[in-house]
Design an enzyme around this catalytic site. Structure first.
Site, PDB file in Angstrom:
ATOM      1  N   SER A 216       0.845  -1.207   0.000  1.00  0.00           N
ATOM      2  CA  SER A 216       0.000   0.000   0.000  1.00  0.00           C
ATOM      3  C   SER A 216       0.869   1.241   0.000  1.00  0.00           C
ATOM      4  CB  SER A 216      -0.936  -0.012   1.206  1.00  0.00           C
ATOM      5  OG  SER A 216      -0.195   0.133   2.394  1.00  0.00           O
ATOM      6  N   ARG A 220       0.364   3.471  -3.258  1.00  0.00           N
ATOM      7  CA  ARG A 220      -0.335   4.743  -3.024  1.00  0.00           C
ATOM      8  C   ARG A 220       0.377   5.874  -3.742  1.00  0.00           C
ATOM      9  NH1 ARG A 220      -0.183   4.660   1.890  1.00  0.00           N
ATOM     10  NH2 ARG A 220      -2.284   3.953   2.327  1.00  0.00           N
ATOM     11  N   ASN A 224      -1.206   7.710  -7.171  1.00  0.00           N
ATOM     12  CA  ASN A 224      -1.508   9.149  -7.186  1.00  0.00           C
ATOM     13  C   ASN A 224      -0.761   9.866  -8.290  1.00  0.00           C
ATOM     14  OD1 ASN A 224      -3.279  10.373  -4.950  1.00  0.00           O
ATOM     15  ND2 ASN A 224      -2.209   8.695  -3.950  1.00  0.00           N
TER      16      ASN A 224
END
Lengths: 289, 156
Positions: A216, A220, A224
Site C-alpha cells: 500500500s 499509493r 496518485n
C-alpha cells in the site's frame, strides 16, 4: 515521421520507459524492439537516472547549507534546510518518540527526495521527452526519433515506489526481529488474533496485514502520481484537435491541474514519510496482544 | 507497467542516499541547530540575569542617593548652626570690644579733661599770680601772701 501520430500512440509513448536489459538475441540493449525479450533483468534507465539526479540535488542542497549554519542569523538555503529538519523532527517526535538515529535522516531523505521526484510532474509533459527524442536521434542511437522513449517522473514508475517501499519493508522486518526477537516476531504473526490452535488462519490474516504495508505504501504513491501524470497527458491531447478553443481550454486546464497537483505532490511525499515512520514505530512496539 | 530489476536498483539507490544523509548531512545540521538553540537559551538567561542585576543596582543607587541627600542635609544644617554661632560670637565679641573701646575712650577723655583742668589750674594760678603781681606789683609781697593765693587757686 514514419508512424502516424494518434492519440493512442501519443499516450502509449508517454507511458513507456526507456528500458535497457539483456536479451538472448542481441545481448545488452536499450532498443525498444527487444523489450519483450528482456524479462526481469531490465532497467528503466530514465526513472533511475532522474531518481539518482534528484537524490543528488537533495543531498547537494542540504550539504551546501551546512557551512553557513554557524551563523546566528540563518538565511535562504539554510532556513529552508533547517525548516525541513525541524518539520521532520516534529513529526518523528509526535509519532515515534523513541526513534533511533536512523529514522530522522531516512525520513528527511524520503520527504525531500520523493517531493523532488514528484515535482518533475509539473514540467510540461512533452518538454523532456521531445528533447530526449532529438538527443537520441542526433547521436544516432535510433533511426526514428519516435523510437526514443523517455519517462520523466520517477514516481510514476511502480518500480521506483515499490523499490523504496521494499527498503522500508526490509527495515520493518529488521527492527521487528531486533526488538522482539525472531520468536517474538513470528509469534506476533502466528498466535494472534485467534490463539495458537488457529495458527494457519492467524498467519493468513496477519500475513496479509503485514504484506499490505509495503504494497500500500508503494502503490499509493505510484497510483496518485500515475493518475496525475495521466491527466496531464489527457489534457495535452486536447491540443490534437484542430481548434483554437480546445487548445486554449487545454492550456487553462493544464494550469488549473498543475496548481491543484502541487498539493498532491507535497501531500504524497509527506504521506510516504509519515507512513514509513508509523510502520517503523509499529515494528518497535512490544505490547502483548 | 511492469516490475523488473529497476525495483532492486531503486532499493539500492535508496539505501545509499539514506546512508549518505545519515552519515554526512543530518548530524551536522542537527548539531548546529541544537547548538544555536542552546546559545540562544543561554543568551536569554544571561539577559534575564543582567536585567535582575540592573534592578538591584538601581535599588542600591537609589538607596545610596537617599543616604547622600540625608547626609548633605545634615551637613548643611550643621553648617548653618555653626555659621549662626560664629556670627553670634563675632557679634558679642565686637560688642564687647566696642564697649571696651568706648569705656577706655571715655576714661582717656576724662583723664585728658582732668589733666587739662590741672594744667589750667596751674596755668591760671600762674596767670593770676602774674596778673596780680602786675596789678599790685610792689605792694604785695609774694612770700607773704603765697598762702592766700594758693587758697584762691584751689577755689577755681
Amino acid at each position: 515521421m514514419a508512424k502516424e501520430l494518434t492519440s493512442e500512440s501519443y499516450i502509449d509513448h508517454h507511458l513507456t520507459n526507456l528500458t535497457c536489459g539483456k536479451t538472448e538475441s542481441v545481448g545488452w540493449t536499450c532498443d525498444h524492439k527487444y523489450i519483450d525479450e528482456m524479462g526481469f533483468w531490465a532497467f528503466h534507465v530514465d526513472s533511475l537516472m532522474w531518481s539518482v539526479l534528484l537524490g543528488i540535488v537533495f543531498l547537494a542542497i542540504f550539504k551546501l547549507s551546512i557551512p553557513k549554519l554557524k551563523k546566528d542569523t540563518p538565511s535562504g538555503l539554510q532556513n529552508f534546510a533547517e525548516m525541513c529538519v525541524d518539520f521532520v523532527n516534529d513529526n518523528i517526535k509526535s509519532i515515534f518518540p523513541t526513534a533511533g538515529p536512523l529514522i530522522g535522516p531516512m525520513s528527511l531523505t524520503i520527504l525531500v527526495w520523493v517531493f523532488l521526484m514528484n515535482l518533475m510532474d509539473l514540467v510540461p509533459v512533452d518538454y523532456l521527452p521531445e528533447l530526449a527524442k532529438q538527443v537520441g536521434y542526433s547521436i544516432g542511437a535510433v533511426s526514428d526519433p519516435n523510437d526514443v522513449y523517455f519517462k520523466v517522473v520517477p514516481t510514476t514508475d511502480p518500480n521506483i515506489t515499490m523499490g523504496m517501499a521494499l527498503a522500508v519493508f526490509i527495515l520493518i522486518i529488521f527492527y521487528s526481529i531486533k526488538v522482539k526477537g525472531l520468536k517474538g516476531f513470528l509469534a506476533e504473526l502466528t498466535l494472534h488474533p485467534f490463539g495458537k490452535y488457529a495458527l494457519p488462519l492467524n498467519l493468513l490474516l496477519e500475513g496479509v496485514n503485514f504484506i499490505a504495508k509495503p504494497i500500500s505504501l508503494g502503490l499509493r504513491l505510484f497510483g496518485n502520481l500515475y493518475a496525475g501524470e495521466m491527466i496531464f497527458i489527457l489534457i495535452a491531447l486536447m491540443l490534437f484537435f484542430d481548434s483554437i478553443v480546445f487548445g486554449l481550454m487545454g492550456m487553462g486546464l493544464h494550469l488549473l491541474w498543475a496548481l491543484f497537483h502541487i498539493l498532491i505532490l507535497a501531500l504524497q511525499a509527506f504521506i510516504f514519510m509519515v507512513l514509513t515512520i508509523v510502520y517503523l514505530s509499529m515494528a518497535h512496539e512490544t505490547e502483548d496482544h | 507497467m511492469n516490475i523488473n530489476a529497476t525495483l532492486l536498483a531503486q532499493t539500492f539507490i535508496f539505501v545509499v542516499f539514506v546512508f549518505i544523509c545519515y552519515r554526512y548531512v543530518w548530524p551536522p545540521i542537527l548539531s548546529m541547530m541544537n547548538e544555536r538553540e542552546k546559545r540562544i537559551a543561554d543568551g536569554l538567561e544571561a539577559a534575564k540575569k543582567a536585567d535582575d542585576s540592573l534592578e538591584e543596582a538601581k535599588l542600591a543607587s537609589a538607596k545610596e542617593l537617599e543616604g547622600a541627600k540625608k547626609q548633605a542635609a545634615e551637613i548643611i544644617e550643621k553648617a548653618n548652626a555653626r555659621a549662626t554661632q560664629i556670627v553670634g560670637d563675632a557679634k558679642s565679641k565686637a560688642e564687647d570690644e566696642a564697649e571696651k573701646i568706648i569705656t577706655s575712650g571715655s576714661k582717656n577723655l576724662e583723664n585728658e579733661i582732668n589733666k587739662t583742668k590741672e594744667q589750667l589750674r596751674s596755668d591760671l594760678s600762674e596767670i593770676v599770680v602774674d596778673t596780680a603781681q602786675k596789678i599790685i606789683d610792689a605792694e604785695i609781697d609774694p612770700g607773704k601772701h603765697e598762702e592766700l593765693i594758693k587758697k584762691a587757686a584751689k577755689e577755681i
